[in-house]
Design an enzyme around this catalytic site. Structure first.
Site, mmCIF file in Angstrom:
data_model
loop_
_atom_site.group_PDB
_atom_site.id
_atom_site.type_symbol
_atom_site.label_atom_id
_atom_site.label_comp_id
_atom_site.label_asym_id
_atom_site.label_seq_id
_atom_site.Cartn_x
_atom_site.Cartn_y
_atom_site.Cartn_z
ATOM 1 N N LYS A 130 63.208 23.990 82.078
ATOM 2 C CA LYS A 130 63.077 22.764 81.279
ATOM 3 C C LYS A 130 63.310 23.057 79.809
ATOM 4 C CE LYS A 130 59.401 21.254 84.399
ATOM 5 N NZ LYS A 130 57.915 21.334 84.516
ATOM 6 N N LYS A 172 50.262 34.992 84.340
ATOM 7 C CA LYS A 172 51.154 34.336 83.379
ATOM 8 C C LYS A 172 50.958 34.877 81.961
ATOM 9 C CE LYS A 172 51.580 30.021 86.055
ATOM 10 N NZ LYS A 172 53.024 29.716 86.105
ATOM 11 N N HIS A 199 56.385 30.376 98.246
ATOM 12 C CA HIS A 199 56.283 30.213 96.796
ATOM 13 C C HIS A 199 55.607 31.360 96.087
ATOM 14 C CE1 HIS A 199 57.718 26.104 95.989
ATOM 15 N NE2 HIS A 199 57.400 25.899 97.263
ATOM 16 N N THR A 201 59.621 27.052 86.568
ATOM 17 C CA THR A 201 60.542 25.948 86.303
ATOM 18 C C THR A 201 60.384 25.477 84.856
ATOM 19 O OG1 THR A 201 58.877 24.471 87.257
ATOM 20 C CG2 THR A 201 60.770 25.048 88.651
ATOM 21 N N LYS A 209 51.825 25.977 80.723
ATOM 22 C CA LYS A 209 51.795 26.264 82.157
ATOM 23 C C LYS A 209 50.336 26.417 82.560
ATOM 24 C CE LYS A 209 54.530 29.844 81.285
ATOM 25 N NZ LYS A 209 55.504 29.693 82.358
ATOM 26 N N ARG A 210 50.069 26.456 83.858
ATOM 27 C CA ARG A 210 48.696 26.714 84.276
ATOM 28 C C ARG A 210 48.193 28.024 83.682
ATOM 29 N NH1 ARG A 210 46.294 23.410 88.328
ATOM 30 N NH2 ARG A 210 44.551 24.866 88.131
HETATM 31 C C1 LIG Z 1 57.133 22.267 85.040
HETATM 32 C C2 LIG Z 1 55.669 22.126 85.074
HETATM 33 C C3 LIG Z 1 54.878 23.190 85.516
HETATM 34 C C4 LIG Z 1 55.451 24.529 85.925
HETATM 35 O O1 LIG Z 1 55.537 25.350 84.779
HETATM 36 P P1 LIG Z 1 55.756 26.931 84.912
HETATM 37 O O2 LIG Z 1 55.971 27.342 83.491
HETATM 38 O O3 LIG Z 1 56.978 27.134 85.737
HETATM 39 O O4 LIG Z 1 54.536 27.495 85.501
HETATM 40 C C5 LIG Z 1 53.508 23.018 85.535
HETATM 41 N N1 LIG Z 1 52.929 21.865 85.142
HETATM 42 C C6 LIG Z 1 53.670 20.823 84.696
HETATM 43 C C7 LIG Z 1 52.974 19.583 84.260
HETATM 44 C C8 LIG Z 1 55.052 20.922 84.650
HETATM 45 O O5 LIG Z 1 55.765 19.860 84.223
#
Ligand SMILES: *Cc1c(COP(=O)(O)O)cnc(C)c1O
Length: 818
Positions: free
Chosen positions: A658, A552, A358, A654, A546-547
């Site tokens: 979304k 990022k 990952h 991901t 995101k985190r």
């Molecule tokens: C999809 C998702 C992530 C991943 O987000 P990235 O933008 O790909 O880092 C992290 N936390 C939650 C709650 C998510 O639903």
């Protein structure tokens, strides 16, 4: 049970509430309705669940076990209703008895058993496995505390424990009689058997019970209900054995019991970073040992033949290196319990386990001190050592060209156990999670391993379940899509491509616009309720959720906000399209710089949101406690999806998928799956900017770039950094000094300044594009149309056919059901 009439269903709910809560429907609270509906769903699932495992058992089909330290499942009631085909009737019934469905479903506590993308991926995979009729199960840990709950106080992140089991969790079933003993520490004794083979006995070990709690995984409108099995650590000795003993012993016992329960006590809150904590290693072995013992016991119970056939019946996918002790654990059980010799055991293990990588971030690569592994898991350490010896010996003799890099390949080197190396050597498949990421693994990070095992490496670009992330969370858009292209896209998300025919249909675009506006209005209300900030629903909703991590680059985003703020302060009449910047992000509790960025976002927000010169043209909103349920509220309302990681750092992402699926346009770097999004939609339907991965990697090779040059030459940048340093953004001068120093004195390791100018420029294009509604909506629909590729159904089909060699096993409908 598809033809439920609403009134029949109301009757069912009221009967349920009577038996479960002892109340009439008129006395029922919102929570009673939630408990009642969940119980109905469980009744519906029960028989399918049993029938599914019976079918797998009787037909002796091949099964996949997805081992993961994280499953970020979020809430289950609404998605179980959706997949069970009961969502519409339930919504109607709930409304008719005077409740609001969303509020009822909100009584479920998010199962936050994951940090972010990696854990959410595991949850999406389970949904796709069940929905596609694949025999596949999750194995994880039932943490008593999930990922911390984030509160913001005066702009600072505060972490609160997430005791998600406080109220009864309706989805789990304890299976006490399927528990396993797990051994830690102790001594290993070697004996020679009469036939000359070696036998290993363990003495004086610390023993822990692994007790499974099963959660059903409901397929979409089919008969499949797979299992997510979460292990809980319990003490072996029973309470009553201590009733008669001396008090001091009793307290010793309590102490001991507590330390055992700690193993499944809490989820480590670090995302994309690694800490060598012994309790974490214990958790990993606990998960792996319980899961593999379970897999072998099932195999034997079902009489599937000698364990040499295991790879034809079972495949184990390990989600990152966290469960890579599965390799020595399977070896141990095969040799010590089943009396296989090394070579046979190795063949079986190597053909059964597959590994997903990952990350290439060095701070995230797991390395355990070898003394810690040796002390905690003596027999496992012996086996890892033997795997390493044999591997290195093979290198020495068969690959003389690699002799001088053996220390870079050895599983045990510089007193550490390198888990990624163990995972590669011990498994038959190593996959990355997006095309670029896999290429970086093959050509850079794992180049030598790729030379050794070229056939092992493959790519499986991540995906998301379109059922939750479109069908469930964006009912308006889903309805609209179905109106024009029919329902086929729900089973075959690639069919979303048919939307292209409507991407210039003005009547359709107008409807898409209305849905987005409706979603934005709902989010605006939510933002107002939560934060008191009034946002303009006609402004651009510019979203980064995101985190919080340096790579990022939330910092780049907030620099853009500061830049716009400065522009407006210099020229308050400037004609800009109003923007609402929406952030959601948790920082690891020990990640100082990340927490400083959270504070900076809040400080900028408090400055921008109330400045009369800004006149509401800019709003900055930080929504606290970002989790799955919050993501579900924000994503349908996003106009812009910020995917701005330093190129090469985000393995896939991901969140990007979304938001694309919900019609947001991506502002992104050439990183992870962003590249694959661009390849599909084309440059005119996405906003890409910044350094490429090759450029970033080339800079790293030559020691980075000179951040100070940009500070010296770009006055916009200089002004922002000086504002940080001079306390313009806060009363305390020192507040953002570390951000300032990290950029100018640690040479901006994530290229924030380097990408600043192209980022500002691309956002000017965004703004121009947004003003042309029709073109914008065309872009939006184009993104939705191409998003089908990013359904995790596609990802799972690829894993199933290319790695797992797994067949779909439809479950028959029960004959005695009406
Ligand atoms: C999809 C998702 C992530 C991943 O987000 P990235 O933008 O790909 O880092 C992290 N936390 C939650 C709650 C998510 O639903």
């Amino acid at each position: 049970m598809t033809n439920h009439h609403v009134d029949d269903f109301i009757k069912r709910i009221s009967d349920k509430i009577e038996t479960v809560s002892g109340k009439t429907i008129d006395e029922a609270s919102e929570r009673d309705v939630y408990v009642g509906v969940a119980s109905i769903v469980n009744d519906e699932i029960k028989h399918k669940w049993i029938r599914t495992s019976d079918t797998y058992e009787k037909e002796k089909v091949k099964q996949v076990y997805y081992l993961s330290m994280e499953f970020l499942v979020g809430r289950l009631l609404e998605s179980n209703l959706l997949n069970g085909g009961l969502l519409d009737v339930t919504n109607e019934a709930i409304k008719k008895i005077g409740f609001e469905p969303k509020r009822v479903y909100a009584h479920e506590h998010d199962a936050g058993l994951g940090n972010g993308g990696l854990g959410r991926l595991a949850a999406c995979f389970l949904d796709s496995l069940a929905s596609l009729n694949y025999p596949g199960h999750g194995c994880g840990i039932r943490y008593r505390y999930g990922l911390f709950e984030q509160r913001i106080i005066h702009g600072h992140q505060i972490e609160l424990p997430d005791y998600w089991l406080k109220e009864d969790y309706p989805w789990e079933t304890r299976k006490g009689d399927e528990s396993f003993k797990i051994h830690f520490r102790g001594d290993v004794h070697m004996h020679k058997r009469i036939d000359g083979s070696l036998e290993f006995r363990y003495e004086n070990t610390d023993q822990v019970m692994a007790v499974p709690y099963d959660i059903p995984v409901v397929g979409y409108k089919n008969e499949t209900v797979n299992t997510l099995r979460l292990w809980s650590a319990e003490s072996i000795t029973r309470e009553k054995d201590y009733l008669t003993s001396q008090q001091s012993q009793y307290y010793h016992h309590l102490d001991h019991k507590h330390s055992i329960e700690q193993i499944s006590g809490f989820l480590y809150p670090d995302d994309s970073s690694y800490e060598g904590k012994e309790l974490r290693l214990k958790q990993q072995y606990f998960l792996v040992s319980a899961s593999i013992q379970h897999i072998l016991r099932q195999y034997k119970k079902q009489q599937r033949g000698p364990l040499t056939n295991l790879p034809e019946h079972v495949v184990i996918q390990i989600n990152d290196t966290h469960p890579s002790l599965a390799i020595p654990e399977l070896m141990r059980l095969l040799m010590d319990d089943e009396h296989y010799g090394w070579d046979d055991a190795w063949k079986i293990t190597n053909k059964t386990i597959a590994y997903t990588n990952h990350t290439t971030l060095s701070e995230a690569l797991e390395k355990w001190p070898k003394t810690m592994v040796e002390r905690l898991l003596p027999r496992i350490y012996m086996i890892i050592n033997e795997i390493n010896e044999r591997f290195c010996r093979g290198l020495w003799f068969d690959h003389p060209e690699l002799r001088n890099v053996i220390p870079e390949l050895a599983i045990i080197a510089d007193d550490q156990v390198h888990m990624a190396r163990l995972a590669i050597v011990g498994s038959f498949s190593v996959n990355g999670v997006a095309r670029l990421h896999t290429e970086i693994l093959k050509k850079k990070e794992m180049k030598n391993f790729y030379c050794l095992f070229p056939d092992r490496f493959n790519n499986k670009t991540n995906g998301i379940t379109h059922r939750r992330w479109l069908l469930q969370i964006n009912r308006g858009l889903s309805r609209l899509i179905t109106e024009v292209i029919g329902t086929n896209w729900i089973q075959r998300p690639n069919q979303l491509i048919s939307l292209l025919r409507y991407s210039k249909d003005s009547a359709f675009l107008e409807e898409v616009d209305k849905v987005k506006l409706h979603n934005k209005r709902e989010l605006a209300q939510f933002i107002y309720d939560r934060t008191g900030i009034a946002v303009d629903e006609y402004s651009i909703f510019d979203v980064q959720i995101k985190r919080l991590h340096e790579y990022k680059r939330q910092l780049l985003n907030i620099f853009h906000v500061i830049y716009l703020y400065n522009e407006l302060k210099d020229n308050p009449t400037l004609d800009i399209t109003p923007r609402t910047f929406i952030f959601g992000a948790k920082a690891a509790p020990s990640y100082h710089l990340a927490k400083e960025v959270i504070k900076l976002i809040h400080t900028v927000a408090s400055l921008v949101n109330y400045d009369p010169d800004i006149a509401g043209k800019l709003k900055v909103v930080f929504l606290e406690n970002y989790n799955v349920s919050l993501a579900e509220k924000i994503i349908p309302a996003a106009d812009i999806s910020e995917q701005i990681s330093t190129a090469s750092k985000e393995a896939s992402g991901t969140g990007n998928m979304k938001m694309m699926m919900n019609g947001a346009l991506t502002v992104g770097t050439m990183d992870g799956a962003n590249i694959e999004i661009r390849d599909l939609v084309g440059d005119q339907h996405i906003f890409m900017f910044g350094l490429t991965a090759d450029e970033v990697l080339a800079y790293y090779e030559y020691g980075g770039y000179n951040a100070r040059d940009i500070y010296n030459t770009d006055e916009r940048v200089r002004r922002i950094l000086n504002q940080l340093n001079e306390g313009v953004f806060g009363s305390q001068e020192i507040e953002f000094k570390d951000i300032y120093y990290n950029i100018l004195y640690h040479n901006d390791p994530y290229f924030v300044l380097k990408d600043f100018d192209p980022y500002i420029e691309i956002h000017e294009l965004v703004e121009q594009a947004y003003r042309d509604r029709t073109t914008w909506l065309n872009k939006s629909v184009t993104n939705i149309a191409y998003s089908g590729k990013f359904s995790s159904d596609r990802t799972i089909q690829e894993y199933a056919s290319k790695i797992w060699k797994l067949n779909q096993v439809p479950i028959n409908k029960a004959t005695d059901e009406q």
